[in-house]
Enzyme design. Structure first.
Site, short mmCIF file in Angstrom:
data_model
loop_
_atom_site.label_atom_id
_atom_site.label_comp_id
_atom_site.label_asym_id
_atom_site.label_seq_id
_atom_site.Cartn_x
_atom_site.Cartn_y
_atom_site.Cartn_z
CE LYS A 105 -7.50 -24.62 0.50
NZ LYS A 105 -6.93 -26.35 0.45
CB THR A 106 -9.53 -21.93 8.71
OG1 THR A 106 -8.26 -21.26 8.75
CG2 THR A 106 -10.05 -23.38 8.45
CB SER B 247 -14.71 -19.15 22.11
OG SER B 247 -14.18 -17.82 22.35
CG ASN C 204 -10.65 -16.67 14.05
OD1 ASN C 204 -11.47 -17.25 13.25
ND2 ASN C 204 -9.36 -15.66 13.63
CB SER D 196 -0.88 0.02 1.14
OG SER D 196 -1.74 1.47 1.21
CE LYS E 18 -5.40 -17.70 16.15
NZ LYS E 18 -4.62 -18.03 17.52
#
Length: 120
Positions: free
Chosen positions: A59-60, A88, A90, A39, A64
């Site tokens: 992908k998730t 709770s 990633n 940037s 992580k």
């Protein structure tokens, strides 16, 4: 043993270039190669040349998946068939996904106090 706890410290070893290259090779079939963006705006603002690794495209949806898939692969090499975490967010999502990819049973313990959307 019925239960074997593997902590990050037990899996960790001296990090070197060969280990990083091996992890990249091991992870390649499972994760996206995400882009690195730049940037001009932020370069000018910071007075530095900044690089942005876009792990939100993983992908998730977070970085992580790299670490948790690497940990699940290490567990699999040790003959472990069940992986568990308390999360709770990633990390839980990433371990559940990694377990599915590797044919491991993944148990994610979600805190009672987690928002309802994360318990669904």
């Amino acid at each position: 043993p019925i239960l074997r706890v593997i902590t990050a410290a037990m899996v960790s070893k001296q990090v070197d270039l060969a280990g990083i290259q091996q992890a990249a090779k091991d992870l390649a079939p499972y994760i996206h190669e995400t882009p690195i963006l730049t940037s001009q705006f932020f370069d000018q603002l910071s007075g530095r040349h900044l690089l942005f690794k876009c792990e939100a495209f993983q992908k998730t949806g977070s970085f992580k998946s790299r670490g948790l898939t690497n940990a699940a692969l290490a567990a699999q090499r040790e003959g472990i068939k069940v992986v568990t975490t308390h999360s709770s967010g990633n990390a839980g999502q990433a371990l559940a996904w990694a377990g599915q990819q590797l044919g491991l049973t993944a148990t994610i313990v979600v805190p009672r106090t987690a928002p309802a959307i994360k318990k669904a």
